[in-house]
Design a protein around this motif. Structure first.
Motif, PDB file in Angstrom:
ATOM      1  N   ASP A  81       0.805  -1.217   0.000  1.00 19.38           N
ATOM      2  CA  ASP A  81       0.000   0.000   0.000  1.00 19.38           C
ATOM      3  C   ASP A  81       0.840   1.270   0.000  1.00 19.38           C
ATOM      4  O   ASP A  81       0.298   2.368  -0.159  1.00 19.38           O
ATOM      5  N   PHE A  82       2.142   1.144   0.226  1.00 19.18           N
ATOM      6  CA  PHE A  82       2.963   2.344   0.385  1.00 19.18           C
ATOM      7  C   PHE A  82       2.960   3.217  -0.868  1.00 19.18           C
ATOM      8  O   PHE A  82       3.084   4.433  -0.781  1.00 19.18           O
ATOM      9  N   GLY A  83       2.836   2.612  -2.027  1.00 19.22           N
ATOM     10  CA  GLY A  83       2.776   3.386  -3.260  1.00 19.22           C
ATOM     11  C   GLY A  83       1.365   3.773  -3.633  1.00 19.22           C
ATOM     12  O   GLY A  83       1.078   4.942  -3.938  1.00 19.22           O
ATOM     13  N   SER A  84       0.439   2.817  -3.566  1.00 18.55           N
ATOM     14  CA  SER A  84      -0.931   3.063  -4.029  1.00 18.55           C
ATOM     15  C   SER A  84      -1.747   3.934  -3.078  1.00 18.55           C
ATOM     16  O   SER A  84      -2.707   4.585  -3.497  1.00 18.55           O
ATOM     17  N   HIS A  85      -1.387   3.947  -1.798  1.00 13.62           N
ATOM     18  CA  HIS A  85      -2.144   4.732  -0.818  1.00 13.62           C
ATOM     19  C   HIS A  85      -1.208   5.648  -0.026  1.00 13.62           C
ATOM     20  O   HIS A  85      -1.407   5.877   1.174  1.00 13.62           O
ATOM     21  N   ALA A  86      -0.201   6.183  -0.692  1.00 17.32           N
ATOM     22  CA  ALA A  86       0.834   6.957  -0.009  1.00 17.32           C
ATOM     23  C   ALA A  86       0.271   8.175   0.724  1.00 17.32           C
ATOM     24  O   ALA A  86       0.611   8.426   1.888  1.00 17.32           O
ATOM     25  N   VAL A  87      -0.586   8.940   0.062  1.00 14.86           N
ATOM     26  CA  VAL A  87      -1.122  10.153   0.687  1.00 14.86           C
ATOM     27  C   VAL A  87      -2.024   9.790   1.859  1.00 14.86           C
ATOM     28  O   VAL A  87      -1.950  10.405   2.940  1.00 14.86           O
ATOM     29  N   GLU A  88      -2.873   8.791   1.668  1.00 16.93           N
ATOM     30  CA  GLU A  88      -3.764   8.360   2.758  1.00 16.93           C
ATOM     31  C   GLU A  88      -2.959   7.938   3.990  1.00 16.93           C
ATOM     32  O   GLU A  88      -3.287   8.302   5.124  1.00 16.93           O
ATOM     33  N   ILE A  89      -1.898   7.163   3.770  1.00 16.57           N
ATOM     34  CA  ILE A  89      -1.071   6.710   4.878  1.00 16.57           C
ATOM     35  C   ILE A  89      -0.420   7.886   5.584  1.00 16.57           C
ATOM     36  O   ILE A  89      -0.437   7.982   6.825  1.00 16.57           O
ATOM     37  N   ALA A  90       0.163   8.796   4.801  1.00 16.81           N
ATOM     38  CA  ALA A  90       0.839   9.947   5.397  1.00 16.81           C
ATOM     39  C   ALA A  90      -0.118  10.798   6.220  1.00 16.81           C
ATOM     40  O   ALA A  90       0.224  11.258   7.320  1.00 16.81           O
ATOM     41  N   MET A  91      -1.337  11.000   5.733  1.00 18.77           N
ATOM     42  CA  MET A  91      -2.293  11.841   6.440  1.00 18.77           C
ATOM     43  C   MET A  91      -2.922  11.125   7.632  1.00 18.77           C
ATOM     44  O   MET A  91      -3.252  11.755   8.635  1.00 18.77           O
ATOM     45  N   THR A  92      -3.102   9.818   7.533  1.00 20.01           N
ATOM     46  CA  THR A  92      -3.629   9.062   8.678  1.00 20.01           C
ATOM     47  C   THR A  92      -2.683   9.159   9.858  1.00 20.01           C
ATOM     48  O   THR A  92      -3.113   9.272  11.018  1.00 20.01           O
ATOM     49  N   ASN A  93      -1.382   9.119   9.576  1.00 19.39           N
ATOM     50  CA  ASN A  93      -0.396   9.166  10.655  1.00 19.39           C
ATOM     51  C   ASN A  93       0.007  10.580  11.060  1.00 19.39           C
ATOM     52  O   ASN A  93       0.799  10.747  11.990  1.00 19.39           O
ATOM     53  N   SER A  94      -0.542  11.574  10.389  1.00 20.59           N
ATOM     54  CA  SER A  94      -0.281  12.963  10.785  1.00 20.59           C
ATOM     55  C   SER A  94      -1.592  13.611  11.247  1.00 20.59           C
ATOM     56  O   SER A  94      -1.808  13.799  12.446  1.00 20.59           O
ATOM     57  N   GLN A  95      -2.474  13.879  10.296  1.00 18.48           N
ATOM     58  CA  GLN A  95      -3.762  14.468  10.664  1.00 18.48           C
ATOM     59  C   GLN A  95      -4.569  13.528  11.559  1.00 18.48           C
ATOM     60  O   GLN A  95      -5.211  13.966  12.516  1.00 18.48           O
ATOM     61  N   GLY A  96      -4.527  12.228  11.255  1.00 18.93           N
ATOM     62  CA  GLY A  96      -5.250  11.272  12.087  1.00 18.93           C
ATOM     63  C   GLY A  96      -4.712  11.232  13.506  1.00 18.93           C
ATOM     64  O   GLY A  96      -5.481  11.101  14.472  1.00 18.93           O
ATOM     65  N   SER A 152       4.315  11.312  13.715  1.00 23.80           N
ATOM     66  CA  SER A 152       3.316  10.976  14.725  1.00 23.80           C
ATOM     67  C   SER A 152       3.931  11.008  16.123  1.00 23.80           C
ATOM     68  O   SER A 152       3.328  11.541  17.070  1.00 23.80           O
ATOM     69  N   GLU A 153       5.121  10.456  16.238  1.00 21.58           N
ATOM     70  CA  GLU A 153       5.808  10.488  17.540  1.00 21.58           C
ATOM     71  C   GLU A 153       6.172  11.918  17.926  1.00 21.58           C
ATOM     72  O   GLU A 153       6.031  12.321  19.092  1.00 21.58           O
ATOM     73  N   ALA A 154       6.666  12.691  16.961  1.00 24.11           N
ATOM     74  CA  ALA A 154       7.045  14.069  17.253  1.00 24.11           C
ATOM     75  C   ALA A 154       5.837  14.887  17.696  1.00 24.11           C
ATOM     76  O   ALA A 154       5.924  15.716  18.619  1.00 24.11           O
ATOM     77  N   LEU A 155       4.693  14.648  17.044  1.00 26.30           N
ATOM     78  CA  LEU A 155       3.472  15.352  17.418  1.00 26.30           C
ATOM     79  C   LEU A 155       3.037  14.962  18.820  1.00 26.30           C
ATOM     80  O   LEU A 155       2.583  15.810  19.604  1.00 26.30           O
ATOM     81  N   ALA A 156       3.177  13.692  19.161  1.00 32.64           N
ATOM     82  CA  ALA A 156       2.825  13.238  20.511  1.00 32.64           C
ATOM     83  C   ALA A 156       3.673  13.955  21.558  1.00 32.64           C
ATOM     84  O   ALA A 156       3.158  14.401  22.597  1.00 32.64           O
ATOM     85  N   VAL A 157       4.967  14.088  21.283  1.00 36.80           N
ATOM     86  CA  VAL A 157       5.846  14.791  22.216  1.00 36.80           C
ATOM     87  C   VAL A 157       5.433  16.259  22.346  1.00 36.80           C
ATOM     88  O   VAL A 157       5.415  16.827  23.451  1.00 36.80           O
ATOM     89  N   ALA A 158       5.060  16.881  21.215  1.00 38.94           N
ATOM     90  CA  ALA A 158       4.633  18.276  21.250  1.00 38.94           C
ATOM     91  C   ALA A 158       3.373  18.448  22.104  1.00 38.94           C
ATOM     92  O   ALA A 158       3.262  19.405  22.888  1.00 38.94           O
ATOM     93  N   TYR A 159       2.421  17.521  21.952  1.00 41.46           N
ATOM     94  CA  TYR A 159       1.197  17.576  22.767  1.00 41.46           C
ATOM     95  C   TYR A 159       1.513  17.363  24.242  1.00 41.46           C
ATOM     96  O   TYR A 159       0.927  18.018  25.112  1.00 41.46           O
ATOM     97  N   GLU A 160       2.408  16.439  24.528  1.00 40.16           N
ATOM     98  CA  GLU A 160       2.805  16.204  25.921  1.00 40.16           C
ATOM     99  C   GLU A 160       3.346  17.483  26.547  1.00 40.16           C
ATOM    100  O   GLU A 160       2.974  17.862  27.671  1.00 40.16           O
ATOM    101  N   GLN A 161       4.219  18.152  25.817  1.00 38.03           N
ATOM    102  CA  GLN A 161       4.886  19.330  26.356  1.00 38.03           C
ATOM    103  C   GLN A 161       3.935  20.514  26.485  1.00 38.03           C
ATOM    104  O   GLN A 161       3.974  21.245  27.476  1.00 38.03           O
ATOM    105  N   LYS A 162       3.066  20.703  25.485  1.00 38.59           N
ATOM    106  CA  LYS A 162       2.182  21.872  25.502  1.00 38.59           C
ATOM    107  C   LYS A 162       0.994  21.697  26.432  1.00 38.59           C
ATOM    108  O   LYS A 162       0.593  22.642  27.131  1.00 38.59           O
ATOM    109  N   TYR A 163       0.419  20.480  26.451  1.00 40.06           N
ATOM    110  CA  TYR A 163      -0.834  20.284  27.184  1.00 40.06           C
ATOM    111  C   TYR A 163      -0.685  19.401  28.424  1.00 40.06           C
ATOM    112  O   TYR A 163      -1.677  19.108  29.090  1.00 40.06           O
ATOM    113  N   ARG A 164       0.541  18.978  28.723  1.00 40.66           N
ATOM    114  CA  ARG A 164       0.795  18.128  29.907  1.00 40.66           C
ATOM    115  C   ARG A 164      -0.078  16.883  29.901  1.00 40.66           C
ATOM    116  O   ARG A 164      -0.675  16.498  30.912  1.00 40.66           O
ATOM    117  N   MET A 165      -0.158  16.251  28.735  1.00 37.63           N
ATOM    118  CA  MET A 165      -0.979  15.052  28.590  1.00 37.63           C
ATOM    119  C   MET A 165      -0.185  13.796  28.915  1.00 37.63           C
ATOM    120  O   MET A 165       1.053  13.795  28.894  1.00 37.63           O
TER     121      MET A 165
END
Length: 316
Positions: A81-96, A152-165
Motif C-alpha cells: 500500500d505504500f505506493g498506491s495509498h501513499a497520501v492516505e497513509i501519510a495523512m492518517t499518521n499525521s492528521q489522524g 506521529s511520535e514528534a506530534l505526541a511529544v509536542a502535545y505532551e509538552q504543551k498540554y501536559r498530557m
C-alpha cells in the motif's frame, strides 16, 4: 468501567486489542474506515460493551460521553500500500494522529500511539533501542509510512509538552497471527499463502536479511502493559514491543515449509529499494521497567496461524 476508543479497531492488531479490552471488562468504541480493516475481524464479538463506527480518523472524531484512553492504531501498514495509498497513509499518521490526540485532550484521557520499527529505517544500530534515531530515506518508496510514523511520535511529544498530557508510544516490530490479511504483502503472509497454495515461496534478495517475529497475543499483552502502567512508569515514554528471536528470511522459509507440510520450493527475486537488512528490537526497557517479554515461539505461533490462512484462502 473504563471506556477505550480504538482507532483501526477492525484491523489485524486492533481487533485483537479489542478482544483483550472486552475480556477485561472495558467498554470499547472502534473507529475504522475499513481501508485495511475488515468488519469480519469483529464479527465473533457478542458484547453490549462494543460499539463500532465506520469513521475515517482524518475527520473530526464523534462526540462521546467520556473517554479514559485512546488507542491510535489506524493506518495501512502493508508495503503493497505504500505506493498506491501513499497520501492516505501519510495523512492518517499525521492528521489522524492529531485527531486522536485532540480526542484524548478533550476528555482528559491518556493516549497510546502505535508507532513502528520502521522509524529506524535500514538501521545502522543493531539491535535497535529506543534511543536510536534511525536511518530513513525520506524520499524513498517507504517514506510515506516511515516518515509519517516519525512525525506521529514528534506530534505526541509536542502535545505532551504543551498540554501536559499522558501519552505513551509503542514501536511495534514485525507481528503475525490470525486475522492478518493473506494478501498483506509482508513476508509471513506471503510465505504462508504460497505454501498453502503449493506455490514456490518468493524470497527477495538472497534471504540473508533478518527479521524478528512476534506472535499477536504477545504483542497485545505488551501494548496493554504500556497502556495500563502507572503514569510515573510510562507517561511520555516510548517502548519497543517485539520478539528478539532473530531469523533470516531463508530460514523462515524453511520453517514455514515444514509447518505447512507442502511440496513448495523457493524462488528468488531482486530486493526492493530500502528494504531493511536487519531488524531486531532491543526490549530491555520494557522488560526491565514493565516486566513484559514475549513467550510464544515462532513455530508455535505459525502453527496457530496456519488454520486461519487456510480458511481465508479457501474463501478466495
Amino acid at each position: 468501567m473504563e471506556h477505550a476508543v480504538v482507532t483501526g479497531g477492525a484491523g489485524f492488531l486492533g481487533s485483537h486489542l479489542v478482544d483483550s479490552l472486552l475480556e477485561d471488562g472495558c467498554r470499547v468504541t472502534v473507529l475504522d474506515n475499513y481501508g485495511s480493516g475488515r468488519p469480519e475481524n469483529l464479527s465473533h464479538v457478542e458484547s453490549s460493551q462494543l460499539t463500532v463506527q465506520k469513521h475515517d480518523v482524518r475527520d473530526t472524531f464523534p462526540e462521546f460521553d467520556d473517554v479514559d484512553i485512546v488507542y491510535h492504531l489506524a493506518s495501512r501498514a502493508s508495503p503493497d500500500d505504500f505506493g498506491s495509498h501513499a497520501v492516505e497513509i501519510a495523512m492518517t499518521n499525521s492528521q489522524g494522529t492529531e485527531r486522536a490526540l485532540e480526542c484524548a485532550r478533550e476528555y482528559d484521557a491518556r493516549a497510546l500511539i502505535a508507532s513502528t520499527s520502521e522509524v529506524y529505517g535500514n538501521p545502522e544500530e543493531h539491535p535497535q533501542s529506543e534511543t536510536y534515531n534511525g536511518n530513513v530515506n525520506i524520499r524513498g518508496p517507504r517514506a510515506p509510512y516511515d516518515e509519517s510514523k516519525r512525525f506521529s511520535e514528534a506530534l505526541a511529544v509536542a502535545y505532551e509538552q504543551k498540554y501536559r498530557m499522558d501519552i505513551r508510544t509503542v514501536r511495534i516490530f514485525n507481528t503475525y497471527g490470525p486475522r492478518m490479511d493473506p494478501h498483506d504483502g509482508r513476508v509471513i503472509p506471503n510465505f504462508l499463502s504460497q505454501a498453502i497454495r503449493g506455490e514456490d515461496l518468493t524470497i527477495y534478495g538472497d534471504g540473508s536479511q533478518t527479521r524478528s517475529f512476534c506472535y499477536v497475543s504477545d504483542l497485545i499483552s505488551g501494548i496493554r502493559n504500556v497502556a495500563d502502567a502507572p503514569p510515573e512508569a510510562a507517561a511520555g515514554d516510548v517502548f519497543n514491543v517485539g520478539n528478539t528471536e532473530e531469523i533470516s528470511i531463508q530460514t523462515l522459509a524453511e520453517v514455514i515449509l515444514k509447518v505447512v507440510d507442502t511440496d513448495s520450493g523457493v524462488t528468488y527475486k531482486s530486493l526492493p529499494q530500502d528494504d531493511p537488512e536487519v531488524r531486531r528490537p532491543d526490549i530491555f526497557k520494557i522488560t526491565s521497567e514493565l516486566s513484559w517479554e514475549p513467550s510464544i515461539s515462532l513455530r508455535t505461533g505459525l502453527e496457530r496461524t496456519v488454520p486461519y490462512f487456510e480458511g481465508r484462502l479457501a474463501d478466495d
